[in-house]
Write a protein that holds these residues in place. Structure first.
Motif, mmCIF file in Angstrom:
data_model
loop_
_atom_site.group_PDB
_atom_site.id
_atom_site.type_symbol
_atom_site.label_atom_id
_atom_site.label_comp_id
_atom_site.label_asym_id
_atom_site.label_seq_id
_atom_site.Cartn_x
_atom_site.Cartn_y
_atom_site.Cartn_z
ATOM 1 N N ILE A 178 0.920 -1.265 -0.113
ATOM 2 C CA ILE A 178 -0.063 0.032 0.013
ATOM 3 C C ILE A 178 0.779 1.201 0.158
ATOM 4 O O ILE A 178 0.672 2.067 -0.792
ATOM 5 C CB ILE A 178 -0.960 -0.212 1.223
ATOM 6 C CG1 ILE A 178 -2.098 -1.174 1.133
ATOM 7 C CG2 ILE A 178 -1.859 1.340 1.216
ATOM 8 C CD1 ILE A 178 -2.905 -1.417 2.062
ATOM 9 N N LEU A 182 1.344 3.882 -3.169
ATOM 10 C CA LEU A 182 1.007 5.603 -2.791
ATOM 11 C C LEU A 182 2.169 6.221 -3.106
ATOM 12 O O LEU A 182 2.156 7.257 -3.752
ATOM 13 C CB LEU A 182 0.687 5.806 -1.278
ATOM 14 C CG LEU A 182 -0.669 5.428 -1.012
ATOM 15 C CD1 LEU A 182 -0.935 5.291 0.568
ATOM 16 C CD2 LEU A 182 -1.615 6.086 -1.650
ATOM 17 N N THR A 186 1.603 8.621 -6.470
ATOM 18 C CA THR A 186 1.333 9.860 -5.803
ATOM 19 C C THR A 186 2.326 10.605 -5.337
ATOM 20 O O THR A 186 2.656 11.772 -5.050
ATOM 21 C CB THR A 186 0.046 9.851 -4.713
ATOM 22 O OG1 THR A 186 0.787 9.580 -3.667
ATOM 23 C CG2 THR A 186 -0.930 9.392 -5.154
ATOM 24 N N ALA A 188 3.596 10.188 -2.610
ATOM 25 C CA ALA A 188 3.625 10.222 -1.044
ATOM 26 C C ALA A 188 4.856 9.580 -0.317
ATOM 27 O O ALA A 188 5.098 8.367 -0.785
ATOM 28 C CB ALA A 188 2.112 9.858 -0.483
ATOM 29 N N HIS A 189 5.378 10.113 0.757
ATOM 30 C CA HIS A 189 6.709 9.492 1.091
ATOM 31 C C HIS A 189 6.463 8.357 1.976
ATOM 32 O O HIS A 189 5.371 8.313 2.764
ATOM 33 C CB HIS A 189 7.533 10.540 1.857
ATOM 34 C CG HIS A 189 8.950 10.232 2.292
ATOM 35 N ND1 HIS A 189 9.205 9.034 2.938
ATOM 36 C CD2 HIS A 189 10.167 10.604 1.461
ATOM 37 C CE1 HIS A 189 10.401 8.993 2.836
ATOM 38 N NE2 HIS A 189 11.040 9.986 2.053
ATOM 39 N N VAL A 191 7.994 7.012 4.215
ATOM 40 C CA VAL A 191 8.155 6.910 5.777
ATOM 41 C C VAL A 191 6.953 7.181 6.406
ATOM 42 O O VAL A 191 6.631 6.459 7.239
ATOM 43 C CB VAL A 191 9.176 7.711 6.137
ATOM 44 C CG1 VAL A 191 9.441 8.283 7.655
ATOM 45 C CG2 VAL A 191 10.735 7.201 5.746
ATOM 46 N N ILE A 192 6.330 8.306 6.288
ATOM 47 C CA ILE A 192 5.156 8.850 6.680
ATOM 48 C C ILE A 192 4.055 7.943 6.690
ATOM 49 O O ILE A 192 3.227 7.398 7.857
ATOM 50 C CB ILE A 192 4.635 10.378 6.596
ATOM 51 C CG1 ILE A 192 3.748 11.015 7.755
ATOM 52 C CG2 ILE A 192 3.856 10.077 5.374
ATOM 53 C CD1 ILE A 192 4.970 11.458 8.774
ATOM 54 N N ASN A 193 3.761 7.227 5.445
ATOM 55 C CA ASN A 193 2.891 6.416 5.132
ATOM 56 C C ASN A 193 2.865 5.201 6.083
ATOM 57 O O ASN A 193 2.051 4.458 6.605
ATOM 58 C CB ASN A 193 2.646 6.071 3.724
ATOM 59 C CG ASN A 193 1.672 7.115 3.271
ATOM 60 O OD1 ASN A 193 0.926 7.633 3.838
ATOM 61 N ND2 ASN A 193 2.052 7.390 1.816
ATOM 62 N N GLY A 414 6.821 14.680 -0.042
ATOM 63 C CA GLY A 414 5.901 14.318 -1.037
ATOM 64 C C GLY A 414 6.310 14.410 -2.669
ATOM 65 O O GLY A 414 5.710 14.579 -3.321
ATOM 66 N N GLN A 415 7.628 14.178 -2.859
ATOM 67 C CA GLN A 415 8.245 14.214 -3.983
ATOM 68 C C GLN A 415 8.958 12.819 -4.320
ATOM 69 O O GLN A 415 9.238 12.053 -3.406
ATOM 70 C CB GLN A 415 8.899 15.220 -4.279
ATOM 71 C CG GLN A 415 8.430 16.855 -3.708
ATOM 72 C CD GLN A 415 9.438 17.565 -3.445
ATOM 73 O OE1 GLN A 415 10.385 17.251 -2.626
ATOM 74 N NE2 GLN A 415 9.373 18.860 -4.028
#
Lengths: 416, 413
Positions: A178, A182, A186, A188-189, A191-193, A414-415
């Protein structure tokens, strides 16, 4: 031809012990142990008492004694008492022998999930991905494994056990894929996810296992799952002695390490993973599908972390308690770093951490040193490994001029 | 300052509003009897100047009203389109929450003021963690060690507070501990150019180990070492007597006020001072900032250490303004949630505070639901903040744009 040579070279580099490369990790471990010894001595009240009563040298002597007792207990707790082992061998006493090697089997048992989790993070590192989610993947895999373990009844072990393992792999892979998806779609990094998904997994497991929950043991007042069927047990290594929890999961972990080594260095996918890890832009130019590789890397990484949960349940616990693991995610990062993201390195690092963990438990019993000393040692080791300049300055080592081949994870949240 | 959004997204949002409306009816209507009512009360203590009478509404009426309103808003969005559609999205989400509360408390009464007050209290440590993240990341240093810094602050404040029997010394020690770990992160990330996520992870492990070790070595053996005095609530004259707002905002301990002031202060510093401009320049384009004579390293050092101090304050809050003792791993992920709040709040202090309030609300709601014995597992509500963060990060709602140089070490040429 040249390709063959390259391969040969690479193989030699993996197998040959490179002392210069080993110097920093070994000195990091050594320095951490010295720091640990200082902490143990400085937080011991008898040391202060000795300083007051018998002066400076008395105090120093007491401090050395305290450290000797603590680290002695750590050693015996991790590897067993050499004296007992020797006597057992001399007398040819099988019972005494298994008893004497019990601590070492515990070390290997603790090492097992470490190897899986460390490999999971190491594989991610190689692909330029930072999987802090081993903990959550472990939970979800645990749920999947235990469900297959208790709900299938009357199935022969030869089918049941592999199915339960596969369920764990699938659960972990799903949970890892997942954040991979992401990231790929997208940006989305991960680590945070993965951190967010750790908490989601934790709450989900809590919900499933809560008393009266969908996977709770029907007649229990504790939040635990039902016992799994014996047909799903990972076989014990010493079936005669039930106290020894060492099981075939350890060899599964070694096989996983071999698999990761093969995957990374012998297959196209592995090459793609490493290329994406080193330079995603170059990989894109080379025609590698970066999104696909990212998702696959995270899925395999999650599957490996999942095996940690699966083997813990099938080999040791035989049921799933609520909140049954803590800290695997972070320990795994330390392992991957210490092992330089190399499967052999991860196995060695896991053995070290396993020995520390198993030994610390004994040390707590004998010398009353809190278990958490191992977390301090781990934290210090990571700092030294991550910033080798500290160790190099400390021990006047020659600084390497060319940059270490490293992977950069932090490219903003986010990149790509 | 509204953002341009694509037609596809605008349409999707309109449909989402309509779905929200129907979801209200589908989820909450079936179990609600025609004659049931929900009572919302607003008075918390007797200190309010004016007593606000309780509001009793027919539960079904409330559900119809909220559902109709969000469907109407959705239709409007599809037909004409709102200019500030994210504001409308916030409003529709609020409507959904209100409908949910009306349903959850049907046949009973619910004190809204009390719930918002506990929301704020739960949001404070998350806000501080978020502010710590904002300070660090605006200067392009990622700080995932906030959790560890908070833990260190909490431990030290309990220990020093107990030994000196003064919460002031406890607070000071916590700030110092947070600052020290901030300095460690700064040295690792700036001087040694360690990957910042690894450095943060090391700090988390180290802080966990140190606090747990010393806690079991000292605090658990000598209970008197884990018994600090705590800050007492101070009601602000006049402001504290305003109905609803008074109990929510103006009847708290000093640390709560300090946090609220910090939100404003950091906003002003970041966006209206020379230092803030420099910080943001370093975060977006360090090379250009360097060319203009800004000392990139100094800006980063100061911001990261300040971030550590703010995180230490968050730890002190947990002990000195809340439970009055240290427990191992007591931060329980608040540092990471704060990081999520920072992202959700788009790297701004007010955004981080707002996001923290949402997370705090989910937290306080689940305790409330347990009291009202609502048949929804509390775990799902507790999952909500994490899910929302992932959705925001994925760019489904708005776009999360971190500082351009976030996470990259700077090398002077």
């Amino acid at each position: 031809m040249t390709q063959e040579k390259e391969k040969d070279k690479k193989e030699k580099r993996i197998l040959k012990i490179n002392w210069q490369a080993m110097a920093v990790p070994l000195l990091a471990i050594f320095t951490a142990l010295v720091l640990g010894a200082l902490i143990i001595a400085f937080t011991d009240e008898t040391v202060y008492a000795a300083f007051r009563e018998s002066g400076f040298f008395g105090g120093i002597g007491r401090a050395v004694e305290v450290i000797r007792i603590a680290y002695g207990a750590l050693f015996i707790g991790a590897f067993g008492d050499p004296k007992l082992l020797w006597e057992a061998i001399v007398h040819g006493d099988g019972e005494a022998f298994t008893q004497a090697i019990y601590p070492f089997t515990e070390t290997l048992r603790v090492t097992t999930p470490y190897i899986f989790a460390g490999l999971a993070v190491a594989l991610g590192f190689q692909g330029g991905l930072f999987n802090i989610g081993a903990e959550g993947q472990y939970f979800i895999a645990g749920l999947a494994t235990v469900f297959v373990g208790y709900s299938l009844k009357g199935v022969p072990a030869i089918i049941h056990l592999p199915l339960a393992l596969l369920a764990g792999i699938a659960g972990g892979a799903f949970w890892g894929a997942i954040p991979g998806y992401l990231k790929a779609k997208t940006g989305a990094h991960e680590v945070i996810n993965t951190i967010m998904m750790n908490y989601i997994a934790f709450r989900f497991a809590e919900f499933m296992l809560d008393v009266g929950g969908p996977m709770a043991r029907p007649d229990s007042f504790r939040p635990v799952s039902p016992e799994i069927e014996p047909s799903a047990y990972l076989p014990q290594f010493f079936p005669s002695n039930s106290a020894i929890r060492f099981n075939w999961g350890f060899f599964l972990a070694l096989a996983a390490a071999a698999f990761v080594g093969w995957l990374l260095y012998k297959t196209t996918l592995g090459y793609e993973i490493r290329t994406v890890g080193q330079n995603p832009h170059a990989a894109r130019y080379a025609g590698i599908s970066v999104p696909k590789t990212i998702i696959l890397t995270m899925a395999i990484s999650g599957g490996l972390a999942g095996l940690a949960g699966a083997t813990d349940i099938l080999g040791v616990l035989h049921f799933m308690p609520n909140a049954f693991a803590s800290g695997y995610g972070f320990d795994a990062i330390a392992l991957a770093l210490l092992g330089k993201s190399n499967p052999v390195g991860v196995v060695l690092a896991s053995l070290l951490f396993g020995a520390l963990r198993a030994g610390a438990r004994y040390m707590q019993g004998i010398a009353h040193i809190p278990l958490d000393i191992t977390s301090i040692l781990q934290g210090v080791i990571i700092v030294f490994i991550a910033a080798p300049e500290i160790i190099q300055t400390l021990y006047r080592l020659k600084q390497k001029i060319e940059g270490e081949e490293g992977v950069v994870f932090t490219r903003g949240w986010g990149q790509m | 300052m509204h953002e341009e959004i694509s037609i596809r997204k605008a349409r999707a949002l309109g449909i989402a509003f309509i779905i929200f409306g129907f979801a209200v009816l589908a989820l909450f209507l079936p179990g609600t009897a025609a004659d049931q009512t929900t009572t919302f009360t607003f008075n918390l203590s007797s200190s309010e100047a004016i007593e606000i009478p309780p509001l009793t509404v027919g539960t079904r009426m409330a559900l119809y009203f909220t559902a109709l309103l969000s469907v109407a808003l959705g239709m409007w969005q599809l037909a004409k389109g709102f200019k500030r559609v994210y504001l409308v999205l916030t409003f529709v989400s609020l409507l959904f929450v209100l409908a949910f509360l009306a349903w959850a408390a049907k046949g009973k009464s619910m004190n809204l003021t009390g719930m918002l007050q506990s929301t704020l209290l739960r949001a404070i440590p998350i806000t501080l963690a978020g502010l710590s993240g904002v300070l660090c990341e605006r200067s392009a240093v990622i700080n995932i060690g906030i959790e560890g810094m908070m833990l260190a602050g909490a431990f030290v404040s309990a220990l020093v507070g107990s030994v000196t029997q003064s919460y002031w010394w406890g607070l000071l020690a916590a700030l110092l501990a947070g600052g020290l770990f901030g300095a460690l992160l700064a040295v690792l990330a700036i001087r040694y150019k360690v990957d910042q996520i690894i450095a943060g992870t090391a700090i988390n492990i180290l802080a966990t180990g140190l606090t747990s070790y010393f806690s079991s070595r000292y605090l658990q053996v000598h209970q008197e070492l884990n018994h600090p005095p705590t800050f007492q609530p101070i009601s602000i004259p006049l402001l504290g007597n305003i109905p609803i707002l008074g109990p929510i905002f103006f009847n708290h301990t000093l640390l709560v006020y300090v946090t609220l002031i910090l939100v404003v202060l950091i906003h002003i510093i970041l966006f209206y001072t020379r230092w803030g401009l420099r910080t943001r320049a370093v975060g977006e384009h360090p090379r250009a900032a360097d060319t203009l004579g800004i000392n990139v390293f100094k800006v980063r050092y100061v911001n990261v250490i300040a971030g550590g101090i703010v995180a230490g304050l968050g730890g002190a809050y947990l002990v000195l303004s809340s439970v009055a003792r240290f427990d191992e791993l007591m931060t329980a992920g608040k540092g990471f949630i704060g990081l999520a709040a920072m992202i959700f709040g788009k790297w701004t202090p007010f955004g981080a505070f707002g996001a923290s309030m949402i997370f705090g609300f989910a937290d306080s709601l689940q305790t409330k639901l347990a009291i009202l014995s609502v048949p929804i597992p509390s775990q799902f509500l507790l999952m909500a903040p994490y899910l929302v963060t992932m959705i925001v990060l994925a760019g489904v709602v708005g776009q999360a744009n971190p500082p351009a140089a976030d996470g990259q070490p700077y090398e002077k040429e």
